[in-house]
Design a protein around this motif. Structure first.
Motif, PDB file in Angstrom:
ATOM      1  N   GLY A  77       0.778  -1.234   0.000  1.00 32.96           N
ATOM      2  CA  GLY A  77       0.000   0.000   0.000  1.00 32.96           C
ATOM      3  C   GLY A  77       0.804   1.275   0.000  1.00 32.96           C
ATOM      4  O   GLY A  77       0.285   2.339   0.343  1.00 32.96           O
TER       5      GLY A  77
ATOM      6  N   ALA B  23       1.674   3.022  -2.420  1.00 31.16           N
ATOM      7  CA  ALA B  23       1.127   3.989  -3.382  1.00 31.16           C
ATOM      8  C   ALA B  23       0.117   4.922  -2.722  1.00 31.16           C
ATOM      9  O   ALA B  23      -0.067   6.047  -3.170  1.00 31.16           O
ATOM     10  CB  ALA B  23       0.482   3.262  -4.554  1.00 31.16           C
ATOM     11  N   SER B  24      -0.528   4.463  -1.668  1.00 32.78           N
ATOM     12  CA  SER B  24      -1.507   5.328  -1.002  1.00 32.78           C
ATOM     13  C   SER B  24      -0.835   6.445  -0.231  1.00 32.78           C
ATOM     14  O   SER B  24      -1.355   7.557  -0.175  1.00 32.78           O
ATOM     15  CB  SER B  24      -2.346   4.524  -0.008  1.00 32.78           C
TER      16      SER B  24
ATOM     17  N   PRO C 251       2.390   8.818  -3.235  1.00 36.71           N
ATOM     18  CA  PRO C 251       1.991   8.698  -4.645  1.00 36.71           C
ATOM     19  C   PRO C 251       3.072   9.107  -5.652  1.00 36.71           C
ATOM     20  O   PRO C 251       3.222   8.465  -6.683  1.00 36.71           O
ATOM     21  CB  PRO C 251       0.768   9.614  -4.754  1.00 36.71           C
ATOM     22  N   ILE C 252       3.842  10.150  -5.340  1.00 38.72           N
ATOM     23  CA  ILE C 252       4.858  10.588  -6.315  1.00 38.72           C
ATOM     24  C   ILE C 252       5.936   9.524  -6.434  1.00 38.72           C
ATOM     25  O   ILE C 252       6.341   9.126  -7.530  1.00 38.72           O
ATOM     26  CB  ILE C 252       5.482  11.930  -5.878  1.00 38.72           C
TER      27      ILE C 252
ATOM     28  N   PHE D 152       0.844  -1.817  -3.881  1.00 35.74           N
ATOM     29  CA  PHE D 152      -0.593  -1.990  -3.919  1.00 35.74           C
ATOM     30  C   PHE D 152      -1.069  -2.710  -2.662  1.00 35.74           C
ATOM     31  O   PHE D 152      -0.307  -2.988  -1.765  1.00 35.74           O
ATOM     32  CB  PHE D 152      -0.993  -2.789  -5.163  1.00 35.74           C
ATOM     33  N   MET D 153      -2.340  -3.006  -2.680  1.00 39.44           N
ATOM     34  CA  MET D 153      -3.018  -3.718  -1.591  1.00 39.44           C
ATOM     35  C   MET D 153      -3.087  -2.848  -0.334  1.00 39.44           C
ATOM     36  O   MET D 153      -2.807  -1.663  -0.376  1.00 39.44           O
ATOM     37  CB  MET D 153      -2.348  -5.063  -1.310  1.00 39.44           C
ATOM     38  N   GLU D 154      -3.499  -3.474   0.759  1.00 45.19           N
ATOM     39  CA  GLU D 154      -3.742  -2.656   1.950  1.00 45.19           C
ATOM     40  C   GLU D 154      -2.459  -2.074   2.525  1.00 45.19           C
ATOM     41  O   GLU D 154      -1.409  -2.693   2.468  1.00 45.19           O
ATOM     42  CB  GLU D 154      -4.434  -3.517   3.019  1.00 45.19           C
ATOM     43  N   THR D 155      -2.576  -0.891   3.074  1.00 47.83           N
ATOM     44  CA  THR D 155      -1.406  -0.211   3.601  1.00 47.83           C
ATOM     45  C   THR D 155      -0.883  -0.941   4.834  1.00 47.83           C
ATOM     46  O   THR D 155      -1.613  -1.155   5.793  1.00 47.83           O
ATOM     47  CB  THR D 155      -1.755   1.235   3.970  1.00 47.83           C
TER      48      THR D 155
END
Lengths: 511, 643
Positions: A371, A373-374, A377-378, A440-443
């Motif tokens: 996670g 990406a959450s 993001p950059i 991806f997926m949960e943080t």
């Protein structure tokens, strides 16, 4: 004496490039170790200055000739006929630029992460830069060997002093592995020296013909040195350890520049000096390359450590490089050289990126992430760019290199081309899997609340992003450096059977 | 520079603007940039259509992309009849779906990200269809694959979504593996990868053989089948169809645009584009026809028993794509492209209606939990009903004309497997009508079977969503009118415009049969469509308890179909798990650890043992060492030189 182009720069540019970092290192040596900040600023300034000087190679290089350019030659040890002899051609010039760029990025990425023995760290880094540039510029075999071995020391220190928990093992392994290979190369150099009438002049050595049996023995002597550096299967096992344990800057230099030197060695020495042996050994080299591609790829599927995964992916990617080189045709060799550059950019950038997040979490275990990406993001976007460049997506540099290599490889040996092409499936598999588990997926609780990249980190990665797309969208800027030199090399290896192709190239360039 | 080059680059510019400035500045206005760009591309596409219809053919290079030895390739565009049809399909669907997304994605935290991906997708798709060489085609091909990966995994915090995105990309890579090698063979054979010289030289090499991996094979068959590998992946044909149903994890507009109307049809486009090569190999055509026919049957049977609204439509897409390949395989490329074009309208419409339903149902996808929605969502109901009539081949609607054309060309064409694939196609037409109306009846008719809370929230979707539905609905009805077969057209005074238009690129094979036979084929296709609808009506409206009883009775069949013939499980068993097992246990566990590392660590150990014996030699005097070392090197050198 073999014809070369005079240096038209008005100053000995190659010597400046080699000694500017060394001078910087000397300056830091004199500085007060308590003043960390000043040491960093000096390192950064020196590396930027070196890079700016090196840019004039990019603009000043004559792309119409295969002759050595920016040549400097001074007598050094006349009794042994050793000289200080430097020059660049289309095969080596881009790697000097890569070295100078990467050094800046290494300084930047180490800005905050190196807290102990800062002074020694940056001295090692700058000495490393000087030695790397020396390797690519040397036209005297002894000089080359000296730079080649000189690189080992700062690298050994970088891993052994600032590395991870298992650093000493990794450093010693790296050192011994490469040293054993190098000693055999030294023997080869001396044999050539005597056979060719006491000269270390590489260009002159290339004009001679050597008996086939001798070529064969020398080929394997050189192989020992170069294959370890690449690293080719089965002498690759130092790489995962060295990469994993090295500090970020060490991994980056290893990946971006150091392991290119093996492939460079094949191009600069094995192929033109030992053309008959190179041709004869092609099946072996292609086989080893294909094994490396597939073996290195599959082994990535089971990695649990971020850096180790990227390290093994290097084995696979460098397999592509050696495949292209030993395809012994234009597309293969040019693709191989371009892919060396690409791998430097992409894998260098991937290690820089890992450094960015490692500085925050201090873990390399993939399962600890998730996670990202959450929260960043950059960072996630940039990592995505490098992931897809590594996978070889069109519009990124990876595609151009891999495509030309596979085309050349397929032309040279269909089985090699087809088997190697399966590497692009495996590559997508492990890279996307890695990306999914990290971003991806949960943080995961370990990454919750992390800050996105700061300006310094962004600046470190941006040049690599630019290169990824620049080479991917307009590769001719880079390929055009190589055309005459590669053509000349292939004529030498394939016994001068390609003049028609050369003429074709010339007209296309002029057009 | 030719202004048509702007067609792909406007959406690219929109992508760049959105990805750089969307998060900070554009935010909920991000859609403007993307919509304006794609609408402008649509205008240019229409002008290209006019241009081409006027007899022009546009072919130009923008710049040299790669040059190495004899290999040269450019970024360049070819706009001919086939290209403009694709341009119209892509830009029209894309524009409408952009607009629809404004309502559908409203309030989503990644709003700008969604629109930037849509723009990037549109760019890639346009590069794909406008390419004038194989490598740029490949560029677009991988580009749309990338966007598909992004958009399937759009809700990346969900494991299932990120799994599905990854799966789509990797499965496609299997197809691209063959595609890439196909490009190598093309280059090594023709010395170029540009369409025009390749296709013009192909006929001269019709009978040539090529030594491939040690076997002498028919050159054109080899090239065609290698390229077709790419089609199998991208257009989700067996055995690489597994990614498309999972791709439904993406937001619904994406399913409509990428996984129904445009990207997945790229494989059909590839075959049509390379028709000069495929036509030279009967074997390749037969493979194409059979792959298409079998896939269409296979997917349709799975579609019969699924309960997930979007997955039913996804299997329907796989099945209809099979139909298009079936057409190409019997040499009726125009019919294939015609079906691609009508399918884009009614299938995009079906998905967007599904999205509208999901919007009302709060994301619910199980049609067993729906029912009676027609009362709450009249526009969605009517448009979806018409789309379903269209896909079922009800006379006069778009799907009817293209499907009929395919079946007739299969029946009456020259293909040796023509009659066989016609029979399969007819069965599939029946199944298609059945599952489409099963979906309609379960969703919109009967009693509502969801929760009270859901029922309370049921509502028609906003205008930005329903208006694109209505526009697409016009397409689902009327798109087929450009391809009315002569049998009917003669009586009402219209031509088969699309066949005439495409003739210069795709040729126009004639069916060899009487009017009577043509009428028969048409009537059979109408009959099976109607009976499919009738059976669905009987099973889900008249006797709603029947399906459950049948399920009980044919439990084994139902389970196999419901589990999609266990293909996913098979792949996991024969590819995924062995690869990881090998990596863990053989490569890391044995080769690296036990063999190579044992040698590497063993040598120093052996030296250690040896050196303790040799310790006596160690005098500690520098000169001795130097002498020994020098002697050793000298001996080496001497041995080498004396050989």
């Amino acid at each position: 004496m073999v014809q070369t182009m005079d240096n038209t720069m008005g100053f000995p540019i190659l010597s400046v490039l080699i000694f500017l970092p060394l001078a910087g290192a000397a300056l830091i040596l004199l500085m007060n170790r308590a003043n960390d900040k000043a040491i960093r600023v000096v390192s950064l300034s020196v590396s930027i200055a070196t890079f700016i000087v090196s840019l004039s190679l990019f603009t000043g290089f004559d792309k119409t000739t295969h002759l050595m350019q920016f040549v400097e030659r001074y007598e050094w040890i006349p009794s042994l006929n050793m000289s200080y002899y430097l020059g660049l051609d289309g095969i080596s010039v881009l790697f000097v630029l890569l070295s100078t760029l990467v050094t800046i990025l290494c300084v930047l990425i180490s800005w905050e992460s190196i807290r102990t023995k800062t002074k020694e760290f940056f001295i090692s880094l700058l000495v490393m830069e000087g030695a790397m540039i020396g390797v690519f510029c040397s036209l005297d075999f002894m000089l080359f060997y000296i730079f080649w071995e000189a690189m080992l020391i700062p690298m050994y220190l970088l891993i052994g002093v600032w590395g991870g928990p298992n650093r000493v093992y990794a450093a010693v392994k790296f050192f011994l592995y490469t040293l054993v290979g190098s000693v055999l190369m030294l023997v080869g150099i001396i044999v050539l020296y005597f056979y060719a009438g006491r000269t270390f002049d590489i260009l002159e050595l290339m004009t001679k013909a050597y008996p086939y049996k001798m070529q064969l023995m020398l080929f394997w002597a050189f192989f020992a040195a170069f294959a370890v550096k690449v690293p080719m299967f089965p002498v690759h096992t130092w790489l995962p350890d060295a990469h994993t344990e090295a500090p970020t800057a060490g991994s980056v230099i290893l990946a971006a520049v150091l392991i290119k030197m093996g492939a460079y060695g094949f191009l600069r020495f094995s192929m033109p000096l030992l053309p008959d042996a190179s041709r004869a050994m092609t099946p072996v080299m292609l086989t080893l390359s294909v094994i490396a591609i597939i073996y290195g790829g599959i082994i990535c599927l089971a990695q649990t450590d971020l850096k180790r995964l990227i390290a093994y992916s290097s084995v696979s990617h460098m397999g592509f490089v050696t495949l292209g080189i030993f395809a012994l045709n234009t597309q293969g060799v040019e693709g191989g050289i371009l892919q060396m550059l690409n791998h430097g950019v992409v894998t260098g950038a991937l290690f820089l990126s890992v450094g960015v997040i490692y500085d925050r979490t201090h873990t390399r275990v993939i399962a600890d992430y998730g996670g990202v990406a959450s929260v960043m993001p950059i960072y996630a976007s940039l990592f995505m760019v490098f992931t897809f460049a590594s996978v070889g997506l069109p519009a990124t540099n990876g595609f151009i290199g891999e495509f030309l290599i596979l085309l050349g490889g397929f032309k040279a040996n269909q089985w090699a081309g087809v088997l190697a092409a399966s590497g692009i499936i495996i590559g997508a598999g492990y890279m996307l899997w890695l990306y999914q588990r990290v971003f991806f997926m949960e943080t995961s609780p370990k990454v919750a609340g992390l800050q996105d990249m700061n300006m310094r980190e962004l600046l470190t990665l941006l040049p690599m992003v630019v290169l990824v797309f620049w080479i991917g969208i307009y590769p001719n800027v880079f390929l055009s450096f190589m055309h005459p030199s590669v053509q000349h090399l292939l004529e030498r290896v394939n016994g001068g059977s390609a003049p028609a192709v050369a003429a074709n190239i010339a007209t296309q360039i002029l057009r | 520079m030719n202004s048509y080059a702007l067609i792909p680059f406007l959406p690219l510019a929109a992508f760049v603007i959105n990805i750089l400035f969307g998060r900070r500045y554009l935010k909920e206005n991000a859609h403007w940039v993307s919509i304006l760009a794609v609408a402008a591309s649509w205008v240019l596409a229409v002008s290209a259509l006019v241009d081409v219809a006027g007899g022009n053919k546009i072919n130009f290079d923008l710049y040299t992309w790669m040059l190495s030895g004899g290999f040269k390739v450019s970024v360049g565009f070819l706009i001919d009849q086939l290209t403009v049809v694709m341009l119209i399909v892509v830009t029209t669907c894309s524009t409408l779906i952009h607009i629809y997304s404004v309502g559908y994605m409203h309030g989503d935290s990644g709003y700008y990200r969604f629109f930037s991906y849509l723009s990037l997708f549109t760019f890639s798709m346009l590069m794909l269809v406008m390419a004038n060489n194989f490598l740029q085609l490949y560029f677009g091909w991988e580009g749309v694959g990338l966007c598909s990966y992004f958009l399937i995994g759009y809700y990346f915090n969900k494991k299932s979504a990120s799994d599905a995105g990854k799966k789509a990309f990797i499965v496609n890579r299997f197809g691209d593996f063959g595609f890439g090698i196909g490009i190598f063979v093309v280059f090594l054979t023709f010395g170029t990868v540009y369409y025009e010289p390749v296709f013009s030289q192909a006929a001269g090499l019709a009978g040539a053989t090529y030594n491939f991996l040690g076997y002498d094979v028919h050159l054109m068959t080899l090239i065609a089948l290698l390229l077709f590998c790419g089609s199998i992946g991208k257009s989700a044909q067996m055995p690489l169809h597994v990614w498309l149903p999972d791709a439904m994890e993406g937001p619904t507009p994406v399913s409509a645009l990428i996984h129904a109307a445009t990207m997945v049809t790229a494989g059909v486009f590839l075959v049509a584009r390379c028709s000069p090569i495929f036509s030279l190999s009967d074997t390749a055509l037969m493979v194409v026809a059979l792959t298409g026919a079998i896939t269409s049957l296979f997917a349709a049977t799975i579609g019969l028993v699924q309960n997930d609204l979007k997955r039913i439509i996804a299997y329907s897409t796989v099945s209809q794509l099979g139909y298009m390949f079936l057409a190409c395989g019997v040499g009726a490329y125009t019919a294939g492209i015609f079906h691609l074009y009508t399918h884009a309208f009614f299938k995009a419409l079906l998905f967007l209606c599904a999205g509208s339903v999901m919007h009302a149902m709060g994301g619910e996808l199980d049609i067993q939990k729906m029912g009676n929605l027609k009362k709450y969502m009249p526009v969605t109901y009517m448009t979806m009903l018409i789309a379903s009539f269209s896909i079922s081949g009800i006379p006069g609607l778009a799907g009817f004309f293209s499907k009929d054309e395919i079946l007739w060309m299969a029946y009456a064409g020259e293909s040796p497997v023509g009659k066989f694939v016609w029979a399969i196609g007819t069965v599939v037409a029946f199944l298609t009508a059945f599952y489409s109306f099963r979906l309609i009846f379960l969703t919109f008719h009967g009693k509502f079977r969801g929760t009270h809370e859901q029922e309370h929230h049921l509502h028609e979707s906003p205008k930005s969503m329903t208006i694109p539905l209505m526009i697409l609905c016009v397409g689902a009805v009327a798109a087929g009118w450009v391809g009315i077969p002569a049998l009917i057209g003669e009586n009402i005074g219209v031509h088969n415009y699309i066949a005439e238009f495409m003739k210069p690129v795709l040729g126009h094979p004639e069916g060899h049969g009487t009017h009577g036979e043509e009428m028969m084929v048409m009537l059979i296709s109408i009959a099976v469509g109607l009976s499919g609808i009738g059976l669905a009506y009987f099973m889900y409206i008249v006797r709603p308890e029947l399906p459950e009883r049948l399920t009980q009775q044919f439990r084994a069949v139902h389970r196999v179909l419901f589990n999609k013939y266990y293909v996913d499980e098979l792949y996991s068993f024969i590819i995924v798990r062995p690869a990881i097992w090998t990596a863990k246990n053989v490569l890391i566990g044995i080769t690296d650890a036990r063999i190579i590392e044992a040698l590497v660590n063993g040598v120093p150990n052996a030296i250690g043992a040896l050196s303790s014996g040799l310790r006596k030699v160690q005098t500690g005097i520098m000169q001795h060492y130097a002498t020994i070392m020098a002697t050793g090197i000298l001996i080496f050198v001497a041995i080498m030189l004396m050989r």
